[in-house]
Write a protein that holds these residues in place. Structure first.
Motif, PDB file in Angstrom:
ATOM      1  N   ASP A 178       0.764  -1.120  -0.151  1.00 34.98           N
ATOM      2  CA  ASP A 178       0.144   0.044  -0.052  1.00 34.98           C
ATOM      3  C   ASP A 178       1.110   1.255  -0.092  1.00 34.98           C
ATOM      4  OD1 ASP A 178      -1.547   2.410   1.396  1.00 34.98           O
ATOM      5  OD2 ASP A 178      -3.116   0.924   0.766  1.00 34.98           O
ATOM      6  N   ALA A 179       0.572   2.193  -1.048  1.00 35.15           N
ATOM      7  CA  ALA A 179       1.425   3.447  -1.183  1.00 35.15           C
ATOM      8  C   ALA A 179       1.508   4.172   0.334  1.00 35.15           C
ATOM      9  CB  ALA A 179       1.030   4.174  -2.338  1.00 35.15           C
ATOM     10  N   SER A 180       0.600   4.163   1.123  1.00 34.59           N
ATOM     11  CA  SER A 180       0.554   5.027   2.138  1.00 34.59           C
ATOM     12  C   SER A 180       1.463   4.493   3.263  1.00 34.59           C
ATOM     13  CB  SER A 180      -0.875   5.119   2.687  1.00 34.59           C
ATOM     14  OG  SER A 180      -1.255   3.912   3.423  1.00 34.59           O
ATOM     15  N   LEU A 181       2.177   3.357   3.269  1.00 37.54           N
ATOM     16  CA  LEU A 181       3.018   2.905   4.018  1.00 37.54           C
ATOM     17  C   LEU A 181       4.377   3.234   3.677  1.00 37.54           C
ATOM     18  CD1 LEU A 181       0.387   1.055   5.196  1.00 37.54           C
ATOM     19  CD2 LEU A 181       2.174  -0.709   5.723  1.00 37.54           C
ATOM     20  N   SER A 182       5.097   3.474   4.891  1.00 34.05           N
ATOM     21  CA  SER A 182       6.417   3.729   4.320  1.00 34.05           C
ATOM     22  C   SER A 182       7.481   2.181   4.197  1.00 34.05           C
ATOM     23  CB  SER A 182       7.161   4.453   5.603  1.00 34.05           C
ATOM     24  OG  SER A 182       6.636   5.696   5.801  1.00 34.05           O
ATOM     25  N   ARG A 183       8.645   2.175   3.800  1.00 33.68           N
ATOM     26  CA  ARG A 183       9.273   1.017   3.825  1.00 33.68           C
ATOM     27  C   ARG A 183       9.454   0.235   5.194  1.00 33.68           C
ATOM     28  NH1 ARG A 183      12.383   0.453  -1.123  1.00 33.68           N
ATOM     29  NH2 ARG A 183      12.293   2.535  -2.520  1.00 33.68           N
ATOM     30  N   GLN A 184       9.894   0.846   6.133  1.00 32.04           N
ATOM     31  CA  GLN A 184       9.648   0.214   7.408  1.00 32.04           C
ATOM     32  C   GLN A 184       8.681   1.172   8.227  1.00 32.04           C
ATOM     33  OE1 GLN A 184      12.735  -1.935   8.965  1.00 32.04           O
ATOM     34  NE2 GLN A 184      14.209  -1.319   7.299  1.00 32.04           N
ATOM     35  N   HIS A 185       7.521   0.898   8.268  1.00 29.64           N
ATOM     36  CA  HIS A 185       6.506   1.973   9.008  1.00 29.64           C
ATOM     37  C   HIS A 185       6.499   1.982  10.465  1.00 29.64           C
ATOM     38  CE1 HIS A 185       3.074   4.533   7.983  1.00 29.64           C
ATOM     39  NE2 HIS A 185       2.742   4.095   9.183  1.00 29.64           N
ATOM     40  N   ALA A 186       6.401   0.828  11.009  1.00 29.12           N
ATOM     41  CA  ALA A 186       5.944   0.554  12.531  1.00 29.12           C
ATOM     42  C   ALA A 186       6.644  -0.821  13.004  1.00 29.12           C
ATOM     43  CB  ALA A 186       4.684   0.718  12.631  1.00 29.12           C
ATOM     44  N   ALA A 187       6.772  -0.730  14.246  1.00 30.02           N
ATOM     45  CA  ALA A 187       7.247  -2.154  14.889  1.00 30.02           C
ATOM     46  C   ALA A 187       6.171  -2.319  15.916  1.00 30.02           C
ATOM     47  CB  ALA A 187       8.624  -1.871  15.577  1.00 30.02           C
ATOM     48  N   TRP A 246       2.721  -3.527  22.270  1.00 26.24           N
ATOM     49  CA  TRP A 246       3.288  -2.199  22.174  1.00 26.24           C
ATOM     50  C   TRP A 246       3.703  -1.884  20.692  1.00 26.24           C
ATOM     51  CZ3 TRP A 246       3.911   1.506  26.109  1.00 26.24           C
ATOM     52  CH2 TRP A 246       3.771   0.966  27.182  1.00 26.24           C
ATOM     53  N   VAL A 247       3.172  -0.783  20.059  1.00 24.76           N
ATOM     54  CA  VAL A 247       3.356  -0.124  18.918  1.00 24.76           C
ATOM     55  C   VAL A 247       4.173   1.010  18.900  1.00 24.76           C
ATOM     56  CG1 VAL A 247       1.296   1.234  18.652  1.00 24.76           C
ATOM     57  CG2 VAL A 247       2.415   0.248  16.600  1.00 24.76           C
ATOM     58  N   GLU A 248       5.199   0.982  17.828  1.00 26.68           N
ATOM     59  CA  GLU A 248       6.115   2.269  17.650  1.00 26.68           C
ATOM     60  C   GLU A 248       6.187   2.612  16.385  1.00 26.68           C
ATOM     61  OE1 GLU A 248      10.603   3.473  18.865  1.00 26.68           O
ATOM     62  OE2 GLU A 248       9.913   1.481  19.395  1.00 26.68           O
ATOM     63  N   ASP A 249       5.898   3.826  15.911  1.00 27.30           N
ATOM     64  CA  ASP A 249       6.293   4.389  14.807  1.00 27.30           C
ATOM     65  C   ASP A 249       7.611   4.608  14.574  1.00 27.30           C
ATOM     66  OD1 ASP A 249       4.734   5.751  12.418  1.00 27.30           O
ATOM     67  OD2 ASP A 249       6.216   7.248  12.934  1.00 27.30           O
ATOM     68  N   LEU A 250       8.106   4.178  13.178  1.00 20.65           N
ATOM     69  CA  LEU A 250       9.521   4.095  12.882  1.00 20.65           C
ATOM     70  C   LEU A 250       9.673   5.561  11.899  1.00 20.65           C
ATOM     71  CD1 LEU A 250      10.026   0.399  12.092  1.00 20.65           C
ATOM     72  CD2 LEU A 250      10.427   1.685  14.080  1.00 20.65           C
ATOM     73  N   GLN A 251       9.409   6.682  12.437  1.00 23.56           N
ATOM     74  CA  GLN A 251       9.551   7.572  11.396  1.00 23.56           C
ATOM     75  C   GLN A 251       8.807   7.640  10.138  1.00 23.56           C
ATOM     76  OE1 GLN A 251      13.569   8.513  11.798  1.00 23.56           O
ATOM     77  NE2 GLN A 251      13.454   9.416  13.756  1.00 23.56           N
ATOM     78  N   SER A 252       7.555   7.161  10.184  1.00 23.09           N
ATOM     79  CA  SER A 252       6.879   6.976   8.999  1.00 23.09           C
ATOM     80  C   SER A 252       6.492   8.309   8.401  1.00 23.09           C
ATOM     81  CB  SER A 252       5.743   5.934   9.031  1.00 23.09           C
ATOM     82  OG  SER A 252       4.837   6.416   9.692  1.00 23.09           O
ATOM     83  N   VAL A 310       0.477   8.499  17.307  1.00 18.34           N
ATOM     84  CA  VAL A 310       1.266   8.250  18.262  1.00 18.34           C
ATOM     85  C   VAL A 310       2.831   7.837  17.734  1.00 18.34           C
ATOM     86  CG1 VAL A 310      -0.565   7.105  19.531  1.00 18.34           C
ATOM     87  CG2 VAL A 310       0.622   5.537  18.024  1.00 18.34           C
ATOM     88  N   GLN A 311       3.659   8.054  18.884  1.00 19.89           N
ATOM     89  CA  GLN A 311       5.055   7.600  18.551  1.00 19.89           C
ATOM     90  C   GLN A 311       5.370   6.114  19.130  1.00 19.89           C
ATOM     91  OE1 GLN A 311       7.500   8.867  16.600  1.00 19.89           O
ATOM     92  NE2 GLN A 311       8.877   7.075  17.090  1.00 19.89           N
ATOM     93  N   ARG A 312       4.705   6.024  20.335  1.00 18.60           N
ATOM     94  CA  ARG A 312       4.999   4.830  20.999  1.00 18.60           C
ATOM     95  C   ARG A 312       3.722   4.655  21.933  1.00 18.60           C
ATOM     96  NH1 ARG A 312       8.030   0.358  22.331  1.00 18.60           N
ATOM     97  NH2 ARG A 312       7.824  -0.492  24.403  1.00 18.60           N
ATOM     98  N   SER A 313       2.996   3.525  21.904  1.00 15.83           N
ATOM     99  CA  SER A 313       1.898   3.436  22.589  1.00 15.83           C
ATOM    100  C   SER A 313       1.492   1.797  22.913  1.00 15.83           C
ATOM    101  CB  SER A 313       0.498   3.911  21.975  1.00 15.83           C
ATOM    102  OG  SER A 313      -0.816   3.660  22.493  1.00 15.83           O
ATOM    103  N   ARG A 314       1.205   1.584  23.994  1.00 18.98           N
ATOM    104  CA  ARG A 314       0.277   0.316  24.335  1.00 18.98           C
ATOM    105  C   ARG A 314      -0.967   0.306  23.485  1.00 18.98           C
ATOM    106  NH1 ARG A 314       0.317  -2.785  30.321  1.00 18.98           N
ATOM    107  NH2 ARG A 314      -0.850  -4.606  29.349  1.00 18.98           N
ATOM    108  N   VAL A 315      -1.215  -1.082  23.104  1.00 16.36           N
ATOM    109  CA  VAL A 315      -2.557  -1.543  22.456  1.00 16.36           C
ATOM    110  C   VAL A 315      -3.133  -2.444  23.246  1.00 16.36           C
ATOM    111  CG1 VAL A 315      -3.513  -2.049  20.354  1.00 16.36           C
ATOM    112  CG2 VAL A 315      -1.434  -0.869  20.189  1.00 16.36           C
ATOM    113  N   GLU A 316      -4.497  -2.272  23.200  1.00 15.59           N
ATOM    114  CA  GLU A 316      -5.287  -3.581  23.873  1.00 15.59           C
ATOM    115  C   GLU A 316      -6.210  -4.043  22.868  1.00 15.59           C
ATOM    116  OE1 GLU A 316      -4.985  -4.175  26.904  1.00 15.59           O
ATOM    117  OE2 GLU A 316      -3.695  -2.742  27.813  1.00 15.59           O
ATOM    118  N   PRO A 317      -6.551  -5.506  22.959  1.00 15.73           N
ATOM    119  CA  PRO A 317      -7.568  -5.964  22.236  1.00 15.73           C
ATOM    120  C   PRO A 317      -8.762  -5.168  21.967  1.00 15.73           C
ATOM    121  CG  PRO A 317      -6.633  -7.670  23.667  1.00 15.73           C
ATOM    122  CD  PRO A 317      -6.246  -6.379  24.121  1.00 15.73           C
ATOM    123  N   GLY A 318      -9.147  -4.901  20.712  1.00 19.89           N
ATOM    124  CA  GLY A 318     -10.388  -4.285  20.689  1.00 19.89           C
ATOM    125  C   GLY A 318     -10.111  -2.915  19.841  1.00 19.89           C
ATOM    126  N   ASP A 319      -8.582  -2.394  20.020  1.00 24.27           N
ATOM    127  CA  ASP A 319      -8.277  -1.125  19.660  1.00 24.27           C
ATOM    128  C   ASP A 319      -8.251  -1.031  18.097  1.00 24.27           C
ATOM    129  OD1 ASP A 319      -8.076  -0.063  22.099  1.00 24.27           O
ATOM    130  OD2 ASP A 319      -5.860  -0.171  22.188  1.00 24.27           O
TER     131      ASP A 319
END
Length: 616
Positions: free
Chosen positions: A71-80, A89-95, A106-115
């Protein structure tokens, strides 16, 4: 074996039963176990990503990302994504387009089921269920869903069984209410992604009444949903028609009436077809212009007109043009699909009935002929009329009078009858399934509407026409069609004709990411034509004569060097020149050009697309 106990992708065909048992025991004791599943909602379906305790997993557009999403909206390495001790936890990789959790970047955030997560424009959700359990929900991409719908429609028509298509639209992404809708369905009902907020549901063996009850139960469980439904045979008898009817019903659904059935039905099942904006004929091709010129001549007469053509060619549009062009334009045009009326109710629908004429006739009712008095009546799919109804129709055409079912008093009417069918009525007469004398009456004047593949010049203006309508209906500012898209549209054979084209454009408007429809927004069958197409268009002029190759730009823009000839490129160049010259000689009539070249029309259309030939 539970999802937690399931081993990973391991080659097991050369392992003995005892070794395999030991392997499973070791995996259960030592290996990291999946705790959560990430669902990525893509245009081509849902991608399930099991998440394990351990190192972070990278999501991006290309390798070396662990999870790649084209998908063109994603960066080569988008998030971890990292799962440790049950915490995700999800962390943005300077996308470029950001990583989002529940609508907040977010830059880094905890994620729960249902989010709800979003990586650029790709929506995702986190679930505690395993990937196999989620896959069992049977959510298809739109193209796979349409293939299954084609199969089920063919089966239902052949076996005279029922089928219903639902279209569900929510005020939020379908990830928020998909599970709730699934709970109201049977295990074998199919679901498909129409767009990010719209779901398609196939209900085999359910007629309109039963399907309406299912739709209401879904809407009660998820009150924000709006639902449109169309059933076979009540509302349609083909795949394109049932999709068209369900989508139009969805457009009518609102807060007051969140569940809508196909068509605004009168008491006996006829649909009033007074002139509707956007349903006016579009004709650039010589063939269609001739049809409309003939229709204009028929408009002032009172004789019946038989309109012939494949499903989806626009027979109803031409019938409306005849009605609107004649002296009855201020009177009603009543439409009835003869194939959608139960056989035992056909005569009652057409001519009405008296109270007590049959079981369920609790009161007197007028028929469609009375409703169309001094106006016009369009009998669509007239070839589906049962024998008794054919005899009654013949009588009213001859003497202009009829009796209601259960009555003896005749009623005189003045109705202009228009009939339409995709069947070969003459062959049906020879087989004894249609009355020859009725055919003579209906065929006082006839019109054949050519299929879309025979009038390629109409495809681009029709596509733009449908684009304007769809943009207005969906309230989206999509007002352009990429040039490569138009080339593919003209190369495709359109078995469903104009109706299929309209469905493709309307969905493309809904899923387009900008103001232009691109190749990625087209159905799979059309995208497949793009594979191998020439990267640069070949501009072809319409001048007469000239040297070989006039008006044709070779693939490299210059002459081929005889000392370094590439056979494939040279053959392609010669083929382009020959086809372009024949198209000019035939004034861009592809049907005539295909005949003179000795090619099937479909083959010629594919060659034009693959070689990149365009009118100047």
């Amino acid at each position: 074996m539970t999802e937690r106990d399931r081993p990973g992708d391991v080659e097991t065909q050369h392992i003995s039963a005892g070794e395999l048992a030991q392997f499973h025991a070791r995996r259960r004791s030592d290996a990291p176990r999946p705790g959560l599943t990430l669902l990525l909602y893509l245009r081509d379906g849902v991608q399930a990503v099991p998440l394990f305790d351990g190192p972070a997993r990278i999501i991006g557009r290309f390798a070396p990302a662990d999870v790649t999403v084209a998908d063109a909206s994603l960066s080569r390495q988008h998030a971890a994504l990292e799962l440790r001790a049950g915490a995700l936890w999800v962390e943005d990789l300077q996308s470029t387009n950001g990583t989002w959790v529940n609508g907040a970047r977010v830059q880094r955030s905890r994620v729960e089921p249902g989010d709800e997560l979003a990586f650029g424009a790709v929506v995702a959700s986190v679930h505690a269920a395993g990937a196999a359990e989620l896959a069992a929900q049977g959510l298809d991409c739109h193209d796979a869903f349409m293939r299954q719908l084609e199969i089920e429609v063919a089966r239902a028509v052949a076996c005279e069984r029922a089928l219903t298509l639902l279209m569900l639209r929510g005020d939020r992404h379908l990830s928020h209410w998909l599970a709730v809708a699934r709970q109201q369905l049977r295990p074998f009902d199919r679901m498909g992604i129409y767009s990010g907020d719209t779901l398609e549901v196939l209900l085999p063996e359910l007629a309109a009444d039963a399907a309406s009850a299912v739709a209401r139960s879904i809407q009660q469980a998820a009150p924000a949903l709006r639902i449109g439904l169309a059933s076979l045979p009540e509302h349609a008898r083909s795949t394109g028609a049932i999709c068209d009817e369900a989508r139009q019903a969805l457009q009518r659904a609102g807060a007051g009436q969140p569940v809508q059935s196909a068509g605004r039905l009168t008491e006996r099942g006829a649909l009033s077809t007074a002139a509707a904006p956007g349903d006016q004929p579009v004709a650039r091709s010589r063939q269609m212009q001739e049809v409309l010129e003939t229709a204009a001549r028929y408009a002032g007469a009172v004789i019946p007109v038989l309109i012939l053509g494949e499903t989806g060619t626009g027979k109803e549009v031409v019938a409306r043009a005849i009605h609107q062009g004649g002296p009855r334009r201020d009177r009603p045009l009543i439409y009835v699909n003869c194939g959608a009326i139960p056989a035992q109710l056909v005569e009652s629908t057409l001519f009405g009935h008296e109270r007590g004429a049959f079981t369920g006739a609790a009161q007197q009712a007028s028929g469609l002929f009375e409703a169309a008095h001094r106006g016009s009546l369009l009998l669509d799919e007239v070839g589906e009329l049962p024998e008794a109804a054919q005899a009654a129709l013949l009588r009213v055409l001859e003497i202009k009078r009829f009796c209601r079912v259960g009555a003896h008093r005749e009623i005189e009417v003045d109705v202009r009858v228009l009939a339409a069918t995709h069947r070969d009525l003459e062959a049906m007469c020879r087989a004894g399934r249609f009355r020859q004398d009725l055919l003579y009456r209906l065929n006082a004047a006839s019109l054949r509407i050519p299929p879309l593949r025979e009038r390629v010049d109409d495809i681009a203006p029709l596509a733009r026409h449908f684009l304007r309508l769809a943009s207005r209906e969906s309230q989206r500012r999509v007002d352009k069609i990429d040039g490569r898209v138009l080339t593919l549209l003209e190369a495709y054979p359109w078995p469903g004709n104009a109706r299929e084209l309209r469905n493709a454009i309307e969905r493309a408007v809904v899923i387009a990411s900008g103001d232009t429809i691109t190749v990625d927004d087209l159905p799979e069958a059309l995208r497949g034509l793009a594979i191998g197409a020439a990267p640069a268009a070949v501009a072809v002029g319409r001048g007469d004569g000239g040297a070989a190759g006039d008006g044709v730009a070779a693939g490299d823009g210059g002459p081929v060097d005889a000392a370094d000839i590439n056979l494939r490129a040279e053959l392609d160049r010669l083929e382009r020149e020959l086809i372009a010259r024949m198209l000019r000689a035939c004034d861009w009539d592809r049907s005539r050009a295909a005949t003179r070249l000795g090619l099937p029309l479909r083959t010629l259309a594919r060659k034009i697309a693959a070689l990149g030939i365009e009118r100047e």
